[in-house]
Design a protein around this motif. Structure first.
Motif, PDB file in Angstrom:
ATOM      1  N   VAL A   1      38.335  40.603  33.505  1.00  0.00           N
ATOM      2  CA  VAL A   1      39.296  41.635  33.902  1.00  0.00           C
ATOM      3  C   VAL A   1      39.628  41.504  35.384  1.00  0.00           C
ATOM      4  CG1 VAL A   1      39.862  44.076  33.811  1.00  0.00           C
ATOM      5  CG2 VAL A   1      38.204  43.167  32.248  1.00  0.00           C
ATOM      6  N   ILE A   2      38.617  41.201  36.178  1.00  0.00           N
ATOM      7  CA  ILE A   2      38.863  41.042  37.619  1.00  0.00           C
ATOM      8  C   ILE A   2      39.814  39.859  37.844  1.00  0.00           C
ATOM      9  CG2 ILE A   2      37.771  40.387  39.802  1.00  0.00           C
ATOM     10  CD1 ILE A   2      35.379  42.073  38.906  1.00  0.00           C
ATOM     11  N   ASP A   3      39.542  38.756  37.146  1.00  0.00           N
ATOM     12  CA  ASP A   3      40.427  37.590  37.279  1.00  0.00           C
ATOM     13  C   ASP A   3      41.851  37.943  36.859  1.00  0.00           C
ATOM     14  OD1 ASP A   3      38.326  36.164  38.133  1.00  0.00           O
ATOM     15  OD2 ASP A   3      38.129  34.873  36.368  1.00  0.00           O
ATOM     16  N   MET A   4      41.928  38.684  35.756  1.00  0.00           N
ATOM     17  CA  MET A   4      43.249  39.037  35.233  1.00  0.00           C
ATOM     18  C   MET A   4      43.986  39.938  36.225  1.00  0.00           C
ATOM     19  SD  MET A   4      44.050  40.774  31.572  1.00  0.00           S
ATOM     20  CE  MET A   4      42.529  40.208  30.869  1.00  0.00           C
ATOM     21  N   ALA A   5      43.252  40.911  36.805  1.00  0.00           N
ATOM     22  CA  ALA A   5      43.856  41.819  37.769  1.00  0.00           C
ATOM     23  C   ALA A   5      44.400  41.022  38.956  1.00  0.00           C
ATOM     24  CB  ALA A   5      42.838  42.851  38.228  1.00  0.00           C
ATOM     25  N   ALA A   6      43.605  40.049  39.432  1.00  0.00           N
ATOM     26  CA  ALA A   6      44.034  39.249  40.578  1.00  0.00           C
ATOM     27  C   ALA A   6      45.291  38.459  40.223  1.00  0.00           C
ATOM     28  CB  ALA A   6      42.915  38.299  40.994  1.00  0.00           C
ATOM     29  N   ARG A   7      45.297  37.904  39.019  1.00  0.00           N
ATOM     30  CA  ARG A   7      46.437  37.106  38.593  1.00  0.00           C
ATOM     31  C   ARG A   7      47.689  37.983  38.475  1.00  0.00           C
ATOM     32  NH1 ARG A   7      44.401  34.932  33.758  1.00  0.00           N
ATOM     33  NH2 ARG A   7      42.736  34.182  35.087  1.00  0.00           N
ATOM     34  N   MET A   8      47.473  39.261  38.141  1.00  0.00           N
ATOM     35  CA  MET A   8      48.620  40.160  37.993  1.00  0.00           C
ATOM     36  C   MET A   8      49.067  40.737  39.334  1.00  0.00           C
ATOM     37  SD  MET A   8      47.379  42.117  34.574  1.00  0.00           S
ATOM     38  CE  MET A   8      48.502  43.479  34.693  1.00  0.00           C
ATOM     39  N   GLY A   9      48.427  40.318  40.411  1.00  0.00           N
ATOM     40  CA  GLY A   9      48.857  40.772  41.726  1.00  0.00           C
ATOM     41  C   GLY A   9      48.223  42.073  42.168  1.00  0.00           C
ATOM     42  N   LYS A  10      47.187  42.539  41.468  1.00  0.00           N
ATOM     43  CA  LYS A  10      46.495  43.762  41.893  1.00  0.00           C
ATOM     44  C   LYS A  10      45.605  43.417  43.089  1.00  0.00           C
ATOM     45  CE  LYS A  10      47.809  45.959  38.116  1.00  0.00           C
ATOM     46  NZ  LYS A  10      48.792  47.014  38.169  1.00  0.00           N
ATOM     47  N   THR A  11      45.400  44.404  43.928  1.00  0.00           N
ATOM     48  CA  THR A  11      44.520  44.166  45.079  1.00  0.00           C
ATOM     49  C   THR A  11      43.502  45.287  45.176  1.00  0.00           C
ATOM     50  OG1 THR A  11      45.992  45.382  46.530  1.00  0.00           O
ATOM     51  CG2 THR A  11      46.318  43.008  46.407  1.00  0.00           C
ATOM     52  N   TRP A  12      42.417  45.011  45.869  1.00  0.00           N
ATOM     53  CA  TRP A  12      41.375  46.024  46.026  1.00  0.00           C
ATOM     54  C   TRP A  12      40.823  45.975  47.446  1.00  0.00           C
ATOM     55  CZ3 TRP A  12      41.155  42.235  42.129  1.00  0.00           C
ATOM     56  CH2 TRP A  12      40.409  41.089  42.443  1.00  0.00           C
ATOM     57  N   SER A  13      39.876  46.848  47.697  1.00  0.00           N
ATOM     58  CA  SER A  13      39.333  46.972  49.055  1.00  0.00           C
ATOM     59  C   SER A  13      38.597  45.702  49.475  1.00  0.00           C
ATOM     60  CB  SER A  13      38.368  48.158  49.086  1.00  0.00           C
ATOM     61  OG  SER A  13      37.483  48.010  50.158  1.00  0.00           O
ATOM     62  N   PRO A  14      38.752  45.252  50.707  1.00  0.00           N
ATOM     63  CA  PRO A  14      38.033  44.053  51.171  1.00  0.00           C
ATOM     64  C   PRO A  14      36.556  44.334  51.432  1.00  0.00           C
ATOM     65  CG  PRO A  14      39.326  44.976  52.951  1.00  0.00           C
ATOM     66  CD  PRO A  14      39.648  45.796  51.739  1.00  0.00           C
ATOM     67  N   TYR A  15      36.099  45.554  51.165  1.00  0.00           N
ATOM     68  CA  TYR A  15      34.688  45.874  51.421  1.00  0.00           C
ATOM     69  C   TYR A  15      33.813  45.631  50.197  1.00  0.00           C
ATOM     70  CZ  TYR A  15      37.062  48.108  55.301  1.00  0.00           C
ATOM     71  OH  TYR A  15      37.855  48.350  56.386  1.00  0.00           O
ATOM     72  N   PHE A  16      34.435  45.304  49.070  1.00  0.00           N
ATOM     73  CA  PHE A  16      33.636  45.016  47.880  1.00  0.00           C
ATOM     74  C   PHE A  16      33.181  43.562  47.881  1.00  0.00           C
ATOM     75  CE2 PHE A  16      36.420  48.347  45.636  1.00  0.00           C
ATOM     76  CZ  PHE A  16      35.500  49.339  45.872  1.00  0.00           C
ATOM     77  N   ARG A  17      31.990  43.332  47.342  1.00  0.00           N
ATOM     78  CA  ARG A  17      31.510  41.968  47.119  1.00  0.00           C
ATOM     79  C   ARG A  17      31.067  41.876  45.656  1.00  0.00           C
ATOM     80  NH1 ARG A  17      33.793  41.766  51.103  1.00  0.00           N
ATOM     81  NH2 ARG A  17      33.053  41.290  53.197  1.00  0.00           N
ATOM     82  N   PHE A  18      31.724  40.993  44.912  1.00  0.00           N
ATOM     83  CA  PHE A  18      31.359  40.846  43.493  1.00  0.00           C
ATOM     84  C   PHE A  18      30.293  39.771  43.320  1.00  0.00           C
ATOM     85  CE2 PHE A  18      35.977  42.031  43.262  1.00  0.00           C
ATOM     86  CZ  PHE A  18      35.788  43.299  42.746  1.00  0.00           C
ATOM     87  N   ILE A  19      29.298  40.077  42.499  1.00  0.00           N
ATOM     88  CA  ILE A  19      28.289  39.067  42.147  1.00  0.00           C
ATOM     89  C   ILE A  19      28.244  38.995  40.613  1.00  0.00           C
ATOM     90  CG2 ILE A  19      25.841  38.462  42.192  1.00  0.00           C
ATOM     91  CD1 ILE A  19      25.623  39.820  44.871  1.00  0.00           C
ATOM     92  N   ASN A  20      28.380  37.784  40.067  1.00  0.00           N
ATOM     93  CA  ASN A  20      28.361  37.639  38.613  1.00  0.00           C
ATOM     94  C   ASN A  20      26.942  37.775  38.079  1.00  0.00           C
ATOM     95  OD1 ASN A  20      30.930  36.909  39.193  1.00  0.00           O
ATOM     96  ND2 ASN A  20      30.760  34.805  38.438  1.00  0.00           N
TER      97      ASN A  20
END
Lengths: 201, 735
Positions: free
Chosen positions: B615-634
């Motif tokens: 979903v995160i990948d899809m959101a990025a591909r769709m041009g959605k943006t989020w806060s630069p303070y998040f760090r995702f770890i798989n």
């Protein structure tokens, strides 16, 4: 006792396209698309149920079977491919054949329509309604045609109707002239009627 | 084997324009990746060739900073002995942070580089697990009905030896009891012969298939690739995988005594009884007959579900009557006719033959009479009460129950409740369990396959057909869900393919679905084990047995590599070669946390790789943006999240920790069944501890997203950011 199969079998065998309604699955698409649904007591869907349930009187006396305007929407949309309008007309014919007139006006209009074709070879927007109105007699007919004056005016405005001089009882009017070869057409119509009678008989 | 590490930064897809690659390389260098190469399009043949040349020259650990690990998987695969760690610069930095300022974007990029680098430095190449002794390659099929026989044939065709065990004296199952089969060939109008003898002949004719009739299973021990099965005839067989195709049980009509007068007149029969009559007797004496659909189906007091075959069967049986006596009045009283796919044609054909369908409402028709029967029902299409009189017979179309004992899992929520309540809830769940067994599994977790709510032993109702919650044991046919003969045929083939796969996976030493091909497996540092039993309790697949002293006995071929045991272990003794408490903990610790006065909060979000990461990948591909303070770890599953990671993050001064995973609850979509459920329970317990440490419990957030729910994800991210802004900076910052 409900759902006796005698009447249903009669419809399947004797009514034009009657057997096609066997596959109706009662989805109601015909009812929801019919432009005249509001004027009907039952919809085609419910008529088929009544046929299966063996309600002979209710079906053959129902004016709905003569309300169909042949717009073909139901036939196009029926997911089971039932020719709904063919069955509606078939039922109307069958009722008339059995001496039942489900809807007097339709019968009269149909006769006026037929007469017009038979006598002149044409259907004319002006003459057919007048003929239809006069089926009720002179006075009532004039009254009826006057009540439809607004419709006539609107049609005239839209150039769908040309005013003519009507001289009853003989509709010999300039403009509504007969086609060429009317006799041949009448022969064809007679033959068709005879063939229809033979099939139904 | 020593590790030779090299990093690669791709400058394509806008990465080179948005980020200073030299600074990224420097950040990764702090965590042990010293060598770096850049390429304009790393996934191009030239880029891949550059990496391949290094691999050939002896590099065996690669940090690839380019796009998400979910794309370009074929390009960046260099064999199982070359470790590859992907840093998702494109999705998680360049696209997702495209609205952030340059400094914040670079900081995020650097953090992701550090996290990737430390993970790579701490990972080891996997050594696939090898079973002791020879891997058993035979497929054991339990049940010789349609699904079972088709499974046996498919497995044999794929080259496997098959052992087919059938309880009855002959093969065939319900197919052998049918008079005719519904239409199988276009135009799907005519009934066909069952051809059961042909099918049985095919099965018994093959040397590869060994058939045991009149036999049941006494005991099943072992794991995929090494099952030892004791049969009721005293023989013992070895199998690599098991297919349970035990079929269905007709719903007991005695339960319909009140509603449908079953038993009051011998002419009120079920569809199964009528089929028997049709097979053996003559139906021409029937002049009027009514079929009652949904007899005890789609009814909360009986079977709550639709069995999906009774409508078809009633159409078929109506056609039997019409064939014997075309003048017979045949009525089908239904709630909804459900004839999916080709069986719609059968419905139509029955109508053409003059079968009358009458629609009823939720109330059952009343059936009475001692000789001829009368059926009274509400006809919703006529909106009247109608009577059908002089019926010779009434057939109740009853549904299917899976031929498998119902096993209710203790509700996980019990772990979060107080001990007394937890005990009571567990007892209640156990009381609902049925006390019989088909496979008699010698598993610590019980002798049966865990079931979904209607006793169907499936593991996941959408994504993984055939898979049960015991790896290597697959279900096929009507035991899995109600279905028709033609579907059961396909089902048998499907399960056979799964069985063949799992045996091969056991040989190679890798995982099956959903982490197919993963060669890592959990390793236990046993000397530190405290015998707390949490791993054996919580493993969703029953992979871990116990010895007398409660030491865990892992069965790696049963393992799906979700890491739920790793998340459960309070001593943190369970780890994978490339995924461990230490590795993820170090990733969290490698994040740079700015001082409080810089007003740049940080939140770590542990992202399940199954649904949340896509979903995160899809959101990025769709041009959605989020806060630069998040760090995702798989993470492999939210169930693998160890509580110590939360402590690591908070003590480091990180302001919030999010856990994003799959849906839980009754219609769960968790790929490891109860991972996100477990995470939720664990996090509910941690909030107490946080409060004691003067930390707001809001800092921890467990969320569920479906794989297509981009908008939901954006809402969750937004509200999490708001929460962090509201609770303010972590007081432990800078300690």
């Amino acid at each position: 006792m409900d759902y006796q199969q005698d009447f249903a079998k009669e419809v399947y065998e004797k009514v034009d396209s009657g057997a096609e309604i066997k596959v109706c699955m009662q989805c109601g698409v015909c009812a929801s698309t019919c432009p005249l649904r509001e004027k009907m007591k039952y919809s085609p869907r419910k008529l088929w149920t009544l046929i299966r349930a063996g309600r002979r009187q209710e079906v053959l006396n129902c004016p709905d079977i003569m309300l169909c305007t042949s717009c073909y929407t139901c036939k196009v949309r029926c997911p089971r491919g039932i020719p709904v309008i063919d069955v509606m007309h078939g039922l109307a014919h069958y009722a008339l054949e059995k001496g039942i007139t489900p809807r007097e006006e339709t019968k009269k209009f149909g006769e006026a329509f037929w007469d017009s074709i038979y006598e002149t070879g044409r259907v004319d927007e002006a003459t057919v309604p007048i003929k239809y109105c006069l089926k009720d007699g002179m006075i009532a007919g004039l009254k009826k045609s006057l009540s439809m004056l607004d419709i006539g005016m609107a049609l005239m405005k839209a150039k769908r109707l040309t005013p003519k001089l009507f001289i009853p009882p003989n509709f010999f009017i300039p403009g509504s002239h007969k086609i060429k070869g009317l006799k041949d057409l009448q022969k064809m119509l007679d033959k068709a009627k005879a063939m229809g009678a033979r099939k139904e008989g | 084997m020593s590790k030779k590490i090299c990093g690669y930064i791709c400058k394509g897809c806008g990465i080179g324009d948005a980020l200073n690659t030299a600074k990224l390389a420097k950040a990764a260098g702090e965590q042990g990746v010293k060598e770096f190469k850049e390429h304009d399009v790393l996934c191009s043949p030239e880029g891949v060739a550059m990496i391949q040349a290094d691999v050939d020259a002896g590099y065996n650990a690669l940090l690839i900073a380019a796009c998400s690990s979910r794309v370009k998987t074929d390009e960046f695969a260099f064999g199982s002995q070359v470790l590859v760690e992907r840093v998702s610069l494109r999705e998680q930095v360049v696209w997702g942070l495209s609205e952030a300022d340059e400094e914040d974007t670079l900081m995020a990029g650097e953090d992701y580089m550090r996290m990737g680098a430390i993970k790579l430095s701490k990972s080891e190449p996997p050594t696939p697990y090898q079973l002791e002794g020879e891997v058993a390659k035979a497929v054991l099929v339990v049940g010789g009905g349609v699904a079972g026989m088709n499974a046996a044939l498919a497995a044999a065709k794929a080259g496997s030896q098959v052992i087919l065990v059938e309880k009855e004296a002959q093969l065939g199952g319900f197919l052998g009891k049918m008079a005719k089969l519904g239409p199988q060939t276009p135009p799907y109008r005519a009934l066909e012969d069952t051809k059961v003898d042909e099918l049985v002949g095919k099965v018994s004719g093959l040397d590869q298939i060994k058939v045991y009739t009149g036999t049941t299973i006494d005991k099943t021990e072992g794991a995929p690739g090494n099952f030892t099965v004791s049969l009721s005839n005293g023989e013992q067989v070895r199998a690599g995988a098991i297919i349970q195709a035990t079929g269905w049980l007709p719903y007991d009509p005695e339960n319909l005594k009140d509603e449908l007068a079953y038993g009051s007149n011998p002419n009120i029969v079920t569809n199964v009884q009528f089929e028997e009559k049709a097979k053996t007797g003559d139906l021409s004496g029937i002049n009027a007959i009514a079929f009652v659909q949904c007899a005890g189906s789609r009814d909360q007091n009986h079977l709550p579900y639709c069995s999906a075959f009774c409508c078809l069967v009633s159409c078929k049986q109506a056609m039997y009557v019409k064939a014997a006596n075309p003048e017979a009045s045949v009525y089908v009283v239904y709630k909804d006719v459900r004839t999916p796919s080709q069986s719609e044609e059968v419905y139509r054909e029955a109508q053409r033959q003059g079968v009358i369908f009458i629609r009823r409402d939720e109330t059952y028709p009343s059936i009475s009479g001692s000789g001829k029967l009368t059926l009274t029902t509400k006809d919703v299409l006529l909106n009247e009460q109608v009577d059908l009189e002089d019926l010779d017979m009434v057939v109740l179309a009853t549904g299917m129950k899976p031929n498998n004992p119902k096993v209710v899992d203790a509700p996980l929520v019990a772990f979060g409740e107080d001990q007394e309540k937890a005990k009571q809830m567990t007892e209640e769940a156990k009381a609902q369990n049925e006390d019989w067994s088909i496979l008699n599994l010698a598993y610590r977790q019980g002798p049966n396959l865990p079931t979904l709510k209607y006793a169907m032993p499936d593991s996941h109702f959408i994504c993984f057909p055939y898979e049960s919650r015991r790896t290597g044991i697959y279900t096929a046919g009507t035991v899995r869900r109600p279905m028709r003969v033609s579907q059961a045929q396909e089902d048998g083939v499907g399960a056979a393919m799964k069985a063949v796969q799992v045996i091969r996976a056991a040989e190679v030493g890798c995982a099956v679905h959903p982490r197919s091909g993963d060669e890592t497996f959990p390793e236990f540092a046993m000397q530190r084990c405290t015998q707390c039993k949490r791993c054996t309790e919580e493993c969703p697949f029953g992979a871990i047995n116990e010895d007398d002293k409660a030491n865990p006995l892992p069965n790696p071929t049963r393992c799906r590599r979700c890491g739920v045991c790793m998340g459960a272990c309070p001593e943190r003794i369970i780890s994978f070669k490339n995924y461990s408490v230490d590795i993820v903990g170090s990733q969290i610790k490698s994040i740079e946390v700015p001082e409080e006065d810089e007003e740049k909060p940080r939140a770590v979000i542990l992202v399940c790789e199954n649904d949340a990461l896509p979903v995160i990948d899809m959101a990025a591909r769709m041009g959605k943006t989020w806060s630069p303070y998040f760090r995702f770890i798989n993470v492999r599953c939210l169930g693998s999240v160890n509580l110590v990671w939360i402590a690591d993050a908070l003590s480091k001064g990180i302001d919030g920790v999010g856990l994003f995973g799959c849906r839980r609850g009754e219609d769960y979509q968790c790929h490891f069944i109860k991972g996100s459920e477990i995470a939720n329970v664990r996090m509910s317990k941690i909030s107490e501890t946080l409060t004691r440490l003067a930390l707001e419990s809001d800092r921890i957030k467990v969320s569920e997203v479906g794989i297509n729910e981009v908008e939901t994800l954006m809402d969750i991210l937004k509200s999490f950011q708001d929460t962090i802004d509201t609770v303010g900076p972590n007081p432990y910052k800078g300690f």
